[in-house]
Design an enzyme around this catalytic site. Structure first.
Site, PDB file in Angstrom:
ATOM      1  N   LYS A  79       0.837  -1.215   0.000  1.00 54.77           N
ATOM      2  CA  LYS A  79       0.000   0.000   0.000  1.00 54.77           C
ATOM      3  C   LYS A  79       0.868   1.261   0.000  1.00 54.77           C
ATOM      4  CE  LYS A  79      -3.442  -2.763   2.403  1.00 54.77           C
ATOM      5  NZ  LYS A  79      -4.505  -2.820   3.415  1.00 54.77           N
ATOM      6  N   TYR A 130     -11.691  -3.578  -3.651  1.00 53.46           N
ATOM      7  CA  TYR A 130     -12.197  -3.706  -2.279  1.00 53.46           C
ATOM      8  C   TYR A 130     -13.728  -3.807  -2.221  1.00 53.46           C
ATOM      9  CZ  TYR A 130      -7.621  -2.928  -0.104  1.00 53.46           C
ATOM     10  OH  TYR A 130      -6.318  -3.057   0.330  1.00 53.46           O
ATOM     11  N   PHE A 146     -15.082   1.645   7.424  1.00 55.08           N
ATOM     12  CA  PHE A 146     -13.761   2.091   6.991  1.00 55.08           C
ATOM     13  C   PHE A 146     -13.612   2.128   5.467  1.00 55.08           C
ATOM     14  CE2 PHE A 146     -13.682  -2.485   7.839  1.00 55.08           C
ATOM     15  CZ  PHE A 146     -13.189  -2.995   6.646  1.00 55.08           C
ATOM     16  N   ARG A 164       0.102 -15.071   3.473  1.00 53.33           N
ATOM     17  CA  ARG A 164      -0.730 -14.515   4.554  1.00 53.33           C
ATOM     18  C   ARG A 164      -0.118 -14.795   5.939  1.00 53.33           C
ATOM     19  NH1 ARG A 164      -5.721 -12.221   3.258  1.00 53.33           N
ATOM     20  NH2 ARG A 164      -6.689 -12.897   5.202  1.00 53.33           N
ATOM     21  N   THR A 190      -5.041  -9.305   9.696  1.00 55.67           N
ATOM     22  CA  THR A 190      -5.461  -7.967   9.235  1.00 55.67           C
ATOM     23  C   THR A 190      -5.409  -6.947  10.358  1.00 55.67           C
ATOM     24  OG1 THR A 190      -6.933  -9.002   7.632  1.00 55.67           O
ATOM     25  CG2 THR A 190      -7.372  -6.695   8.149  1.00 55.67           C
ATOM     26  N   ARG A 217       3.080  -7.220   9.309  1.00 55.61           N
ATOM     27  CA  ARG A 217       2.215  -6.270  10.020  1.00 55.61           C
ATOM     28  C   ARG A 217       2.627  -6.133  11.475  1.00 55.61           C
ATOM     29  NH1 ARG A 217      -3.176  -8.674   7.038  1.00 55.61           N
ATOM     30  NH2 ARG A 217      -3.235  -7.196   5.293  1.00 55.61           N
ATOM     31  N   ASN A 237      -2.049  -1.156   7.299  1.00 49.96           N
ATOM     32  CA  ASN A 237      -1.446  -2.466   7.618  1.00 49.96           C
ATOM     33  C   ASN A 237      -0.490  -2.974   6.539  1.00 49.96           C
ATOM     34  OD1 ASN A 237      -3.259  -3.264   5.692  1.00 49.96           O
ATOM     35  ND2 ASN A 237      -4.378  -4.700   6.974  1.00 49.96           N
ATOM     36  N   HIS A 279      -1.687  -5.865   1.230  1.00 48.61           N
ATOM     37  CA  HIS A 279      -2.874  -6.669   0.935  1.00 48.61           C
ATOM     38  C   HIS A 279      -2.411  -7.950   0.259  1.00 48.61           C
ATOM     39  CE1 HIS A 279      -6.799  -7.958  -0.494  1.00 48.61           C
ATOM     40  NE2 HIS A 279      -6.145  -8.300  -1.597  1.00 48.61           N
ATOM     41  N   GLU A 315      -7.956 -10.844  -8.487  1.00 53.05           N
ATOM     42  CA  GLU A 315      -7.079  -9.693  -8.233  1.00 53.05           C
ATOM     43  C   GLU A 315      -5.920  -9.643  -9.228  1.00 53.05           C
ATOM     44  OE1 GLU A 315      -8.325  -9.577  -3.517  1.00 53.05           O
ATOM     45  OE2 GLU A 315      -6.360 -10.349  -4.056  1.00 53.05           O
TER      46      GLU A 315
HETATM   47  P1  CMP Z   1      -6.558  -5.607   3.401  1.00 52.86           P
HETATM   48  O1  CMP Z   1      -5.966  -6.947   3.639  1.00 52.86           O
HETATM   49  O2  CMP Z   1      -6.025  -4.778   2.294  1.00 52.86           O
HETATM   50  O3  CMP Z   1      -8.131  -5.794   3.197  1.00 52.86           O
HETATM   51  C1  CMP Z   1      -9.058  -4.809   3.538  1.00 52.86           C
HETATM   52  C2  CMP Z   1      -8.442  -3.659   4.245  1.00 52.86           C
HETATM   53  O4  CMP Z   1      -9.335  -2.849   4.983  1.00 52.86           O
HETATM   54  C3  CMP Z   1      -7.494  -4.172   5.319  1.00 52.86           C
HETATM   55  O5  CMP Z   1      -6.369  -4.763   4.748  1.00 52.86           O
HETATM   56  C4  CMP Z   1      -7.253  -2.914   6.126  1.00 52.86           C
HETATM   57  O6  CMP Z   1      -6.355  -2.019   5.488  1.00 52.86           O
HETATM   58  C5  CMP Z   1      -8.644  -2.293   6.092  1.00 52.86           C
HETATM   59  N1  CMP Z   1      -9.405  -2.631   7.292  1.00 52.86           N
HETATM   60  C6  CMP Z   1      -9.960  -3.800   7.612  1.00 52.86           C
HETATM   61  N2  CMP Z   1     -10.583  -3.733   8.811  1.00 52.86           N
HETATM   62  C7  CMP Z   1     -10.415  -2.469   9.240  1.00 52.86           C
HETATM   63  C8  CMP Z   1     -10.812  -1.759  10.396  1.00 52.86           C
HETATM   64  N3  CMP Z   1     -11.532  -2.356  11.347  1.00 52.86           N
HETATM   65  N4  CMP Z   1     -10.443  -0.480  10.509  1.00 52.86           N
HETATM   66  C9  CMP Z   1      -9.726   0.135   9.545  1.00 52.86           C
HETATM   67  N5  CMP Z   1      -9.331  -0.488   8.396  1.00 52.86           N
HETATM   68  C10 CMP Z   1      -9.664  -1.769   8.259  1.00 52.86           C
END
Ligand code: CMP
Length: 147
Positions: A9, A49, A57, A85, A91, A102, A112, A115, A126
């Site tokens: 990201k 997404y 969010f 992963r 996450t 992370r 984080n 992805h 994707e």
């Molecule tokens: P990612 O694996 O890219 O998939 C969805 C993204 O949404 C996740 O990583 C985070 O960047 C974001 N995300 C998921 N849950 C939350 C949350 N509770 N608050 C803020 N961002 C979130």
């Protein structure tokens, strides 16, 4: 052999740790077979997404993803989806143990770092969203017996 999609990201670029993250994936024996930097438009970020549409969010996530260049990768390896992963960690960064990407680098779940696809159908979707077929660079692994 399995393929998965990984997106670093915009914050990764700002933190100057693209190399660090790619190094962790490579050290595990995973192969990078597709790589590019790009700036996502809103439609592509929303498509990527889409499963999060409606969550609190979601808008911040789309805005953040479009706020600067991302680094998109196709990673190949045995059980690549689960392996990547595990290296990345959960996450929610509060659950991400030290030693994971992370756990080591992220303090906020929104930021984080990475992805990665969560299943084979997501990986296929994707990869198709981010890469044209001719952008893939498969290569013969002369080292595979050592991993
Ligand atoms: P990612 O694996 O890219 O998939 C969805 C993204 O949404 C996740 O990583 C985070 O960047 C974001 N995300 C998921 N849950 C939350 C949350 N509770 N608050 C803020 N961002 C979130």
């Amino acid at each position: 052999m399995e393929r998965t999609f990984v997106m670093l990201k915009p914050g990764v670029l700002q933190r100057r740790i693209i190399g660090e993250i790619m190094h962790r994936l490579e050290r595990k024996g995973l192969k990078i077979i597709g790589l590019k930097m790009l700036r996502l438009d809103k439609t592509t970020a929303e498509t990527h997404y889409a499963e999060h549409r409606g969550k609190p969010f979601y808008q911040d996530l789309v805005d953040y993803t479009c706020s600067g260049p991302v680094t998109a990768m196709i990673i190949e390896g045995e059980e690549a989806i689960a392996t990547v992963r595990r290296l990345i960690g959960p996450t929610n960064v509060k659950d991400a143990p030290p030693g994971t990407i992370r756990g080591d680098f992220a303090a906020k779940t929104m930021l984080n770092m990475v992805h990665a696809s969560d299943s084979k159908p997501s990986a296929d979707r994707e990869i198709g969203l981010f890469f044209k077929a001719e952008e893939l660079c498969p290569w013969e692994d002369g080292n595979k017996e050592w991993f």
